[in-house]
Scaffold this motif. Structure first.
Motif, mmCIF file in Angstrom:
data_model
loop_
_atom_site.group_PDB
_atom_site.id
_atom_site.type_symbol
_atom_site.label_atom_id
_atom_site.label_comp_id
_atom_site.label_asym_id
_atom_site.label_seq_id
_atom_site.Cartn_x
_atom_site.Cartn_y
_atom_site.Cartn_z
ATOM 1 N N UNK A 1 -1.583 0.308 -10.266
ATOM 2 C CA UNK A 1 -1.406 1.685 -9.770
ATOM 3 C C UNK A 1 -1.950 1.881 -8.351
ATOM 4 N N UNK A 2 -2.981 1.119 -7.989
ATOM 5 C CA UNK A 2 -3.531 1.183 -6.633
ATOM 6 C C UNK A 2 -2.489 0.723 -5.614
ATOM 7 N N UNK A 3 -1.826 -0.379 -5.910
ATOM 8 C CA UNK A 3 -0.772 -0.891 -5.021
ATOM 9 C C UNK A 3 0.375 0.110 -4.940
ATOM 10 N N UNK A 4 0.741 0.685 -6.074
ATOM 11 C CA UNK A 4 1.824 1.675 -6.074
ATOM 12 C C UNK A 4 1.441 2.888 -5.223
ATOM 13 N N UNK B 1 9.530 -9.469 -4.981
ATOM 14 C CA UNK B 1 8.342 -9.980 -5.660
ATOM 15 C C UNK B 1 8.404 -9.750 -7.164
ATOM 16 N N UNK B 2 8.961 -8.626 -7.563
ATOM 17 C CA UNK B 2 9.077 -8.362 -8.999
ATOM 18 C C UNK B 2 10.044 -9.347 -9.661
ATOM 19 N N UNK C 1 1.911 -15.148 -19.272
ATOM 20 C CA UNK C 1 2.808 -14.045 -18.926
ATOM 21 C C UNK C 1 2.208 -13.152 -17.839
ATOM 22 N N UNK C 2 0.897 -12.928 -17.882
ATOM 23 C CA UNK C 2 0.251 -12.014 -16.932
ATOM 24 C C UNK C 2 -0.054 -12.632 -15.578
ATOM 25 N N UNK C 3 -0.294 -13.922 -15.545
ATOM 26 C CA UNK C 3 -0.778 -14.571 -14.326
ATOM 27 C C UNK C 3 0.097 -14.331 -13.092
ATOM 28 N N UNK C 4 1.425 -14.496 -13.164
ATOM 29 C CA UNK C 4 2.239 -14.275 -11.955
ATOM 30 C C UNK C 4 2.162 -12.840 -11.425
ATOM 31 N N UNK C 5 2.082 -11.879 -12.332
ATOM 32 C CA UNK C 5 2.003 -10.483 -11.909
ATOM 33 C C UNK C 5 0.639 -10.193 -11.281
ATOM 34 N N UNK C 6 -0.410 -10.660 -11.938
ATOM 35 C CA UNK C 6 -1.760 -10.429 -11.430
ATOM 36 C C UNK C 6 -1.969 -11.027 -10.057
ATOM 37 N N UNK C 7 -1.432 -12.230 -9.855
ATOM 38 C CA UNK C 7 -1.573 -12.908 -8.560
ATOM 39 C C UNK C 7 -0.929 -12.077 -7.454
ATOM 40 N N UNK D 1 -0.139 -8.824 -7.493
ATOM 41 C CA UNK D 1 -0.764 -7.510 -7.346
ATOM 42 C C UNK D 1 -2.060 -7.632 -6.549
ATOM 43 N N UNK D 2 -2.858 -8.659 -6.802
ATOM 44 C CA UNK D 2 -4.104 -8.850 -6.050
ATOM 45 C C UNK D 2 -3.819 -9.063 -4.560
ATOM 46 N N UNK D 3 -2.838 -9.902 -4.252
ATOM 47 C CA UNK D 3 -2.484 -10.160 -2.849
ATOM 48 C C UNK D 3 -1.994 -8.881 -2.186
ATOM 49 N N UNK D 4 -1.147 -8.128 -2.865
ATOM 50 C CA UNK D 4 -0.627 -6.874 -2.298
ATOM 51 C C UNK D 4 -1.735 -5.845 -2.101
ATOM 52 N N UNK D 5 -2.671 -5.757 -3.041
ATOM 53 C CA UNK D 5 -3.767 -4.800 -2.921
ATOM 54 C C UNK D 5 -4.598 -5.107 -1.675
ATOM 55 N N UNK D 6 -4.900 -6.376 -1.459
ATOM 56 C CA UNK D 6 -5.667 -6.767 -0.267
ATOM 57 C C UNK D 6 -4.876 -6.470 1.018
#
Length: 115
Positions: free
Chosen positions: A18-21, A49-50, A95-101, A103-108
């Protein structure tokens, strides 16, 4: 992967997505209010990316399922019992790892961009 690590990754993704959004929406709103054009690179990145994360996640889940099934088959052939619940954590983590990776990069990246 432990269940505790999976919970931490899920919790982190739950807050960072939600922070990235919000950061992306803020950029879009500023562009609309100031009359600037939207950043086509960012708009394209949101979609591409999605798609890439979904494909990577599907592949990782299939590999984790295969690995769990293979491990159970070997265990059964060597006289051990099948471990019915041990693969679930690895499959969910895969399943979560690709999304988390992503999202973290985008947040930074986005938080540096707006500051």
């Amino acid at each position: 992967m432990t269940t505790r690590r999976l919970h931490l990754d899920t919790f982190t993704l739950w807050f960072e997505a939600p922070f990235v959004m919000a950061l992306r929406l803020h950029e879009m709103q500023l562009a609309a209010l100031t009359g600037k054009t939207q950043d086509p690179t960012e708009l394209s990145r949101m979609v591409s990316e999605k798609i890439a994360a979904t494909a990577e996640s599907a592949m990782a889940v299939n590999m984790a399922l295969w690995r769990t099934g293979f491990d159970n088959a070997v265990r059964l052939m060597t006289g051990g019992g099948a471990s019915l619940g041990l693969g679930g954590t690895a499959i969910a983590a895969a399943a979560l790892k690709p999304y988390g990776k992503r999202v973290r990069v985008n947040a930074r990246r986005l938080s540096r961009k707006t500051s």
